[in-house]
Design a protein around this motif. Structure first.
Motif, short mmCIF file in Angstrom:
data_model
loop_
_atom_site.label_atom_id
_atom_site.label_comp_id
_atom_site.label_asym_id
_atom_site.label_seq_id
_atom_site.Cartn_x
_atom_site.Cartn_y
_atom_site.Cartn_z
N LEU A 30 45.14 52.85 29.63
CA LEU A 30 44.31 53.28 30.69
C LEU A 30 44.46 52.06 31.57
O LEU A 30 45.11 50.71 31.48
N ALA A 31 43.03 52.10 32.90
CA ALA A 31 43.02 51.00 33.55
C ALA A 31 41.42 50.28 33.64
O ALA A 31 40.77 50.80 33.10
N VAL A 32 41.06 49.34 34.76
CA VAL A 32 40.11 48.77 34.71
C VAL A 32 38.71 49.18 35.27
O VAL A 32 38.00 49.66 34.51
N GLY A 33 39.04 50.85 35.99
CA GLY A 33 38.30 51.82 35.86
C GLY A 33 37.91 52.49 34.67
O GLY A 33 36.34 53.16 34.49
N PRO B 77 39.28 45.84 48.70
CA PRO B 77 39.43 46.74 47.76
C PRO B 77 40.10 46.44 46.28
O PRO B 77 40.93 47.67 46.06
N HIS B 78 40.56 45.35 45.97
CA HIS B 78 40.41 45.73 44.40
C HIS B 78 42.40 45.40 44.48
O HIS B 78 42.93 46.53 44.38
N ILE B 79 42.96 45.19 45.44
CA ILE B 79 45.08 45.31 45.71
C ILE B 79 45.42 44.57 45.31
O ILE B 79 46.47 44.38 45.74
N GLY B 80 44.91 43.18 44.47
CA GLY B 80 46.29 41.87 44.26
C GLY B 80 47.33 42.41 43.34
O GLY B 80 48.22 41.64 44.31
N SER B 81 47.34 43.41 42.92
CA SER B 81 48.51 43.52 42.32
C SER B 81 49.17 44.69 43.28
O SER B 81 50.43 45.78 42.44
N ALA B 82 49.03 45.45 44.60
CA ALA B 82 48.95 46.61 44.32
C ALA B 82 50.27 46.92 45.52
O ALA B 82 50.18 47.02 46.57
N ASN C 216 46.50 48.95 28.08
CA ASN C 216 45.92 48.47 29.98
C ASN C 216 46.75 48.18 30.42
O ASN C 216 47.78 47.37 30.41
N PHE C 217 46.37 48.81 32.15
CA PHE C 217 47.43 48.52 32.97
C PHE C 217 46.61 47.56 33.33
O PHE C 217 45.78 47.61 34.24
N GLY C 218 47.00 46.62 33.22
CA GLY C 218 46.50 45.01 34.38
C GLY C 218 46.05 43.96 32.59
O GLY C 218 46.18 44.00 31.76
N VAL C 219 46.40 42.62 33.56
CA VAL C 219 46.26 41.76 33.10
C VAL C 219 45.03 41.51 32.63
O VAL C 219 44.65 40.91 31.35
N GLY C 220 44.11 41.34 32.77
CA GLY C 220 41.87 41.57 32.48
C GLY C 220 42.21 42.66 31.93
O GLY C 220 42.38 43.78 31.80
N VAL C 221 41.51 42.35 30.97
CA VAL C 221 40.54 43.22 30.30
C VAL C 221 39.25 43.14 29.35
O VAL C 221 38.85 43.28 28.65
N ALA D 146 39.91 37.16 40.69
CA ALA D 146 40.00 37.30 39.70
C ALA D 146 39.39 38.52 39.57
O ALA D 146 40.12 39.35 38.96
N ARG D 147 37.88 38.47 38.85
CA ARG D 147 37.28 39.12 38.43
C ARG D 147 35.28 38.89 39.03
O ARG D 147 34.92 38.59 39.39
N GLY D 148 35.14 40.48 39.57
CA GLY D 148 33.96 40.08 40.59
C GLY D 148 32.91 39.10 39.84
O GLY D 148 32.00 38.72 40.30
N VAL E 213 54.30 39.89 35.13
CA VAL E 213 54.54 40.72 35.97
C VAL E 213 53.67 41.41 37.28
O VAL E 213 53.89 41.77 38.61
N LEU E 214 52.58 41.27 37.02
CA LEU E 214 51.57 41.11 38.68
C LEU E 214 51.52 39.38 39.28
O LEU E 214 50.58 39.32 40.15
N THR E 215 51.77 38.43 38.38
CA THR E 215 52.06 36.84 39.08
C THR E 215 51.86 36.73 40.61
O THR E 215 50.81 36.58 41.55
N THR F 98 55.14 46.15 41.78
CA THR F 98 54.42 45.87 40.37
C THR F 98 54.01 46.31 39.78
O THR F 98 53.95 46.44 38.77
N ARG F 99 53.08 48.00 40.96
CA ARG F 99 51.80 48.21 39.81
C ARG F 99 53.41 49.17 38.93
O ARG F 99 52.80 49.98 38.17
N THR F 100 54.56 49.92 39.54
CA THR F 100 55.59 50.29 38.36
C THR F 100 55.92 49.26 37.20
O THR F 100 55.72 48.93 36.06
N ALA F 101 56.26 47.71 37.56
CA ALA F 101 56.22 47.32 36.98
C ALA F 101 55.32 46.71 35.36
O ALA F 101 55.15 47.06 34.30
N MET F 102 53.40 46.83 35.65
CA MET F 102 52.82 46.82 34.99
C MET F 102 53.03 48.41 34.07
O MET F 102 52.28 48.95 32.90
N GLY F 103 53.01 49.09 34.77
CA GLY F 103 52.58 50.53 33.93
C GLY F 103 53.99 50.55 33.29
O GLY F 103 54.41 51.41 32.43
C1 8YV Z 1 45.37 45.77 38.37
C2 8YV Z 1 43.92 43.27 37.68
O1 8YV Z 1 45.93 46.57 39.47
O2 8YV Z 1 45.47 43.07 36.12
C3 8YV Z 1 44.88 43.01 36.67
O3 8YV Z 1 44.07 42.55 35.65
O4 8YV Z 1 43.03 43.16 37.92
C4 8YV Z 1 44.94 43.92 38.59
O5 8YV Z 1 45.66 44.05 39.72
C5 8YV Z 1 44.27 46.18 37.97
O6 8YV Z 1 43.37 45.57 37.47
C6 8YV Z 1 43.85 47.82 37.50
O7 8YV Z 1 43.76 48.38 35.96
#
Ligand code: 8YV
Length: 324
Positions: A55-58, A289-294, A79-84, A242-244, A105-107, A298-303
Motif C-alpha cells: 500500500l501507499a501513503v493514501g 502535489p506531493h511529487i517528491g519521489s515522482a 509500504n510504497f514509500g519511506v514515510g510510514v 517531508a510531511r505536511g 531509493v528515493l533520496t 524512482t517509483r519503479t525502484a520503490m515498487g
Molecule cells: C512517496 C514519500 O511517493 O516515500 C515517501 O515517504 O513521501 C513519497 O515520496 C509516497 O509516500 C508514496 O507512498
C-alpha cells in the motif's frame, strides 16, 4: 515458497516493471488496475483475504482497521514509500504485523525536489510563471521580478538524515550555500561543510532557507510551530518535502498571509489532497502535489523494494527494509 502461493493485494497501480515482477514472483497477486483509492471497507476486506498488502501513503491504517473485524489474515504490510506516518506502527507491533518501507531509493529524487523548491521559492518562479501565463508580463525590467540569490546564503536543514544530507550536499556543493542543521541524534561526520546547531530554534533564527526532512506523525506533528516560525527572519523561506503535519499549517498560512516570512515551497500538506485556499491564493508560495519521489525510475525502484520485502517474507528470508 509454500505450495499454495501467498495472496497479495496491491492497493495502487504500480509502475509496469513492478507489476511484471510481482506477477512473475510466484505469489498470487491482485492488482488494482483502475487505481481506485481503497475505502475503509476495501482495506478491511484486503486484510481479511490477503497474506500481504502493498500500500501507499493514501491508505491510512489504524489499530481498529488492522483488526479487520477480528478476521485479519495479513502478516505483512509493505509500504510504497519511506514515510510510514499513515500506519499506526504501535498497533502493528502489538498485533505482530510486519511493516516495511522503501528507504534509500528515493533520496535523490526527493532532494532534487527540495532543491527545486528552494530555487522556485527564492526566485519566485511560480509567481513569475503565473504572471506570464495570465498575459500580465509587461517585458523585461531591471528592477521588477527580483528574487533572492542563494549563493552565500544559509540553508537550515531540520532532520539531517539521508534526504536532508542529500539536499545540503546539492545546496552547498552545487549552489554555493552554507549549511547548518538540527538533528535529534548526533550524526556525521559529513563529506561537506555542514554545521550542527543545538536546537530547531537556532536553525530557524539563522537560516535564509529552512528545509524540512523530519518524519511526520507522532511527536513531530506540529514540530514547526507558530512560535518556531516566528523565529525565522522576515526575509527567509520555508521548504517542506517531508510531511505536511510536521508544520502547524494554520500558523504557516497566517505567517505567509501576514508577510512575516518571505515565502514557502511546499510539496506536502497536512490533509492531502486538500490544500488550504489561502495558500492557493498566495503569490509567494510554490505548491507541488506531493511529487517528491515522482520519477519513473524512482517509483519503479520503490515498487521493486516493496516487492523485495514481500517476496523475502514469503520465502522466509531476511527483509531488506523492515520498520516493525
Ligand atoms: C512517496 C514519500 O511517493 O516515500 C515517501 O515517504 O513521501 C513519497 O515520496 C509516497 O509516500 C508514496 O507512498
Amino acid at each position: 515458497m509454500a505450495d499454495t502461493p501467498a495472496r497479495i493485494v496491491v492497493t495502487r497501480r504500480m509502475p509496469p516493471a513492478v507489476e511484471e515482477r510481482l506477477a512473475a514472483s510466484g505469489l498470487d497477486v491482485a492488482f488494482n488496475e483502475d487505481d481506485r483509492l481503497f475505502t475503509r471497507a476495501d482495506t478491511i476486506r484486503a486484510l481479511q483475504e490477503a497474506d500481504g498488502i502493498l500500500l501507499a501513503v493514501g491508505d491510512p491504517l489504524d489499530g481498529p482497521l488492522l483488526d479487520a473485524e477480528g478476521r485479519r489474515r495479513t502478516q505483512i504490510i509493505a509500504n510504497f514509500g519511506v514515510g510510514v506516518n499513515h500506519i499506526d506502527l504501535d498497533a502493528a507491533r502489538d498485533r505482530g504485523v510486519i511493516v516495511t518501507n522503501t528507504p534509500g531509493v528515493l533520496t535523490d529524487a526527493t532532494a532534487d525536489t527540495a532543491m527545486m523548491l528552494i530555487l522556485q521559492a527564492t526566485r519566485r518562479a511560480s509567481e513569475m510563471e503565473m504572471q506570464l501565463r495570465r498575459g500580465e508580463w509587461g517585458g523585461f525590467s531591471p528592477t521588477a521580478q527580483l528574487g533572492m540569490s542563494v549563493q552565500g546564503k544559509t540553508l537550515g536543514v531540520i532532520g539531517m538524515g539521508r534526504i536532508g544530507a542529500a539536499t545540503a550536499r546539492r545546496a552547498v556543493l552545487g549552489f554555493g550555500m552554507r549549511a547548518i542543521y538540527f538533528n535529534r541524534s548526533a550524526v556525521g561526520p559529513w563529506d561537506l561543510p555542514a554545521e550542527a546547531r543545538p536546537s530547531i530554534e537556532a536553525v530557524m533564527e539563522e537560516a535564509d532557507v529552512v528545509t524540512l526532512h523530519a518524519p511526520g506523525g507522532g511527536a513531530n506533528r506540529g514540530l514547526i510551530s507558530a512560535e518556531r516560525i516566528a523565529r525565522m527572519k522576515p526575509t527567509a523561506y520555508l521548504v517542506n518535502t517531508a510531511r505536511g503535519d510536521v508544520i502547524d499549517e494554520t500558523a504557516l498560512v497566517a505567517a505567509l498571509v501576514a508577510g512575516r516570512i518571505a515565502g514557502a515551497g511546499l510539496d506536502v500538506f497536512a490533509h492531502e489532497p486538500e490544500v488550504p485556499a489561502e495558500l492557493v491564493a498566495l503569490a509567494n508560495v510554490t505548491l507541488l502535489p506531493h511529487i517528491g519521489s515522482a520519477t519513473l525510475e524512482t517509483r519503479t525502484a520503490m515498487g521493486m523494494l516493496a516487492a523485495d520485502n514481500l517476496i523475502a517474507h514469503f520465502r522466509g528470508e531476511p527483509l531488506p527494509s523492515r520498520v516493525v
